[in-house]
Design a protein around this motif. Structure first.
Motif, mmCIF file in Angstrom:
data_model
loop_
_atom_site.group_PDB
_atom_site.id
_atom_site.type_symbol
_atom_site.label_atom_id
_atom_site.label_comp_id
_atom_site.label_asym_id
_atom_site.label_seq_id
_atom_site.Cartn_x
_atom_site.Cartn_y
_atom_site.Cartn_z
ATOM 1 N N GLY A 181 7.176 8.357 -4.577
ATOM 2 C CA GLY A 181 6.125 7.433 -4.147
ATOM 3 C C GLY A 181 5.182 7.125 -5.308
ATOM 4 O O GLY A 181 5.363 7.640 -6.413
ATOM 5 N N PRO A 182 4.155 6.327 -5.064
ATOM 6 C CA PRO A 182 3.271 5.890 -6.146
ATOM 7 C C PRO A 182 2.476 7.022 -6.793
ATOM 8 O O PRO A 182 2.317 7.048 -8.008
ATOM 9 C CB PRO A 182 2.341 4.891 -5.454
ATOM 10 N N THR A 183 2.035 7.986 -5.986
ATOM 11 C CA THR A 183 1.253 9.089 -6.577
ATOM 12 C C THR A 183 2.162 9.939 -7.469
ATOM 13 O O THR A 183 1.798 10.343 -8.569
ATOM 14 C CB THR A 183 0.638 9.960 -5.459
ATOM 15 N N HIS A 220 -5.785 10.739 -4.997
ATOM 16 C CA HIS A 220 -6.349 9.411 -5.216
ATOM 17 C C HIS A 220 -7.493 9.174 -4.229
ATOM 18 O O HIS A 220 -8.168 10.136 -3.828
ATOM 19 C CB HIS A 220 -5.234 8.359 -5.096
ATOM 20 N N ALA A 232 1.409 6.381 4.811
ATOM 21 C CA ALA A 232 1.744 7.743 4.371
ATOM 22 C C ALA A 232 0.833 8.764 5.052
ATOM 23 O O ALA A 232 0.510 9.805 4.474
ATOM 24 C CB ALA A 232 1.612 7.834 2.849
ATOM 25 N N ALA A 246 -4.229 8.284 3.855
ATOM 26 C CA ALA A 246 -3.490 7.795 2.685
ATOM 27 C C ALA A 246 -4.003 6.403 2.324
ATOM 28 O O ALA A 246 -4.571 5.699 3.167
ATOM 29 C CB ALA A 246 -2.001 7.744 3.011
ATOM 30 N N ALA A 247 -3.785 5.995 1.094
ATOM 31 C CA ALA A 247 -4.240 4.663 0.659
ATOM 32 C C ALA A 247 -3.584 3.588 1.514
ATOM 33 O O ALA A 247 -4.218 2.613 1.918
ATOM 34 C CB ALA A 247 -3.882 4.455 -0.807
ATOM 35 N N SER A 248 -2.319 3.807 1.835
ATOM 36 C CA SER A 248 -1.582 2.835 2.648
ATOM 37 C C SER A 248 -2.203 2.754 4.045
ATOM 38 O O SER A 248 -2.282 1.693 4.649
ATOM 39 C CB SER A 248 -0.113 3.255 2.732
ATOM 40 N N GLY A 263 5.121 9.971 2.660
ATOM 41 C CA GLY A 263 4.736 9.271 1.433
ATOM 42 C C GLY A 263 5.270 7.854 1.550
ATOM 43 O O GLY A 263 6.131 7.575 2.383
ATOM 44 N N THR A 264 4.800 6.965 0.668
ATOM 45 C CA THR A 264 5.308 5.588 0.801
ATOM 46 C C THR A 264 6.620 5.402 0.033
ATOM 47 O O THR A 264 7.190 4.311 0.056
ATOM 48 C CB THR A 264 4.267 4.562 0.332
ATOM 49 N N GLY A 265 7.085 6.475 -0.595
ATOM 50 C CA GLY A 265 8.457 6.426 -1.148
ATOM 51 C C GLY A 265 9.443 6.250 0.002
ATOM 52 O O GLY A 265 10.134 5.224 0.088
ATOM 53 N N GLN A 282 1.089 0.485 -3.063
ATOM 54 C CA GLN A 282 0.667 0.281 -4.445
ATOM 55 C C GLN A 282 1.754 -0.352 -5.309
ATOM 56 O O GLN A 282 2.934 -0.082 -5.114
ATOM 57 C CB GLN A 282 0.245 1.630 -5.035
#
Ligand code: MLT
Length: 312
Positions: free
Chosen positions: A28-30, A80, A144, A148-150, A172-174, A191
């Motif tokens: 994912g992004p992180t 984040h 996520a 989460a940011a999402s 996670g967004t993965g 992201q």
């Protein structure tokens, strides 16, 4: 004698592998941002840096692990914006961001994209807003996990559109993006460090970016302001933390290694390809990071309260 824990100048540091904990799934992004800086940091520290994914509950599981780790500089957290939202969203959070961590420095601030499965009917962002208004009961929005940011970006989208959608949480967004490409879920806010590849490959539909200006590496994707939803403005700042009580000399060594990684041309180029950039050296200091975290905790507590979201 082991000089690590007797609070000496951390001269022998690092004495073992340094683990950077990513509180979301691999891929994912992180995770992506962390793996970009792990090797340059290892080089600067003269040690080995490994990345460990500790998923769950919007990043709060991994953050809690690090809050309780030995304050010897060998366990570091990459987190984040979720570091600043968790206290307002989790009733029984088992850590206090400002008390239980020492800041090492900010890393990067990543734009977000509103993306959908390839065959999702709405053609434009405006069509997306009308579609979700007409089909609020069936549209699925991936994220996520709470905090989460999402999730936060999804929150801002729903309150701006005046809808409540069915949210589908992932670790996670993965994995969320994998399902989006597979058509199992309708859309998501995520992201550019995760979505850029699939957008360029035409595997997902990109409606907008959530930054004031267009993202250079995604020139054809309009901003949410151009698309009529200026309220949907969010970028995901990332920072490194160690448990409170870590000797300042060790924090300084980690800070120096982070600064070296952020100045590494390969890191700068990789970030640019994925729509982002390292923060400036001035913003990457432990003090600047702490000031930013303090301000963001207040900002997000208000945004979350104004959105009528209760801690759970
Ligand atoms: C999020 O907050 O959405 C996370 O960044 C997702 C992730 O890193 O997997």
């Amino acid at each position: 004698a082991c000089s690590g824990n007797d609070g000496t100048s951390g001269g022998g540091y690092p004495e073992q592998n340094i683990t950077i904990v990513v509180p979301f799934s691999a891929g994912g992004p992180t995770d992506t941002v962390t793996r970009m800086i792990a090797d340059p940091m290892a080089k600067a520290l003269g040690g080995k840096v490994v990345v460990r994914n500790a998923e769950g509950a919007g990043g709060t599981v991994g953050a809690g692990d690090v809050a309780r780790a030995q304050p010897d500089g060998h366990t570091v957290l990459m987190h984040h914006i979720g570091m600043s939202t968790a206290p307002a969203l989790y009733k029984n959070l088992d850590y206090q961001p400002l008390e239980d961590f020492a800041t090492v420095g900010l890393v990067t601030e990543v734009p977000m994209t509103v993306v959908a499965r390839q065959n999702f009917e709405p053609a434009t962002f405006q069509d997306l807003v009308s579609h979700v208004k007409a089909n609020a009961g069936t549209v699925t929005l991936a994220n996520a996990g709470i905090g989460a940011a999402s999730h936060l970006c999804g929150l801002l989208f729903q309150s701006a559109a005046g809808v409540k959608l069915q949210e589908v949480p992932y670790q996670g967004t993965g994995p969320a993006l994998t399902d989006l490409v597979g058509g199992q879920v309708d859309f998501m806010c995520d992201q550019t460090t995760n979505t850029s590849g699939q957008i360029s490959a035409g595997k997902v539909k990109a409606y907008a970016v959530t930054t004031p200006d267009r993202v250079k590496s995604l020139p054809d994707v309009p901003t949410t302001t151009e698309a009529g939803m200026p309220q949907l403005r969010v970028s995901v700042w990332h920072g490194l933390y160690v448990p409170a009580g870590t000797p300042p000399e060790i924090v300084q060594k980690l800070s120096g290694a982070l600064q070296a990684a952020l100045a590494d041309q390969a890191v700068i180029d990789q970030m640019a390809k994925l729509g982002t950039a390292p923060v400036t050296a001035a913003d990457a200091t432990p003090e600047a990071h702490r000031t930013h975290l303090d301000e963001q905790l207040k900002t997000w507590a208000k945004i979350i309260a104004d959105a009528g979201v209760q801690a759970s």
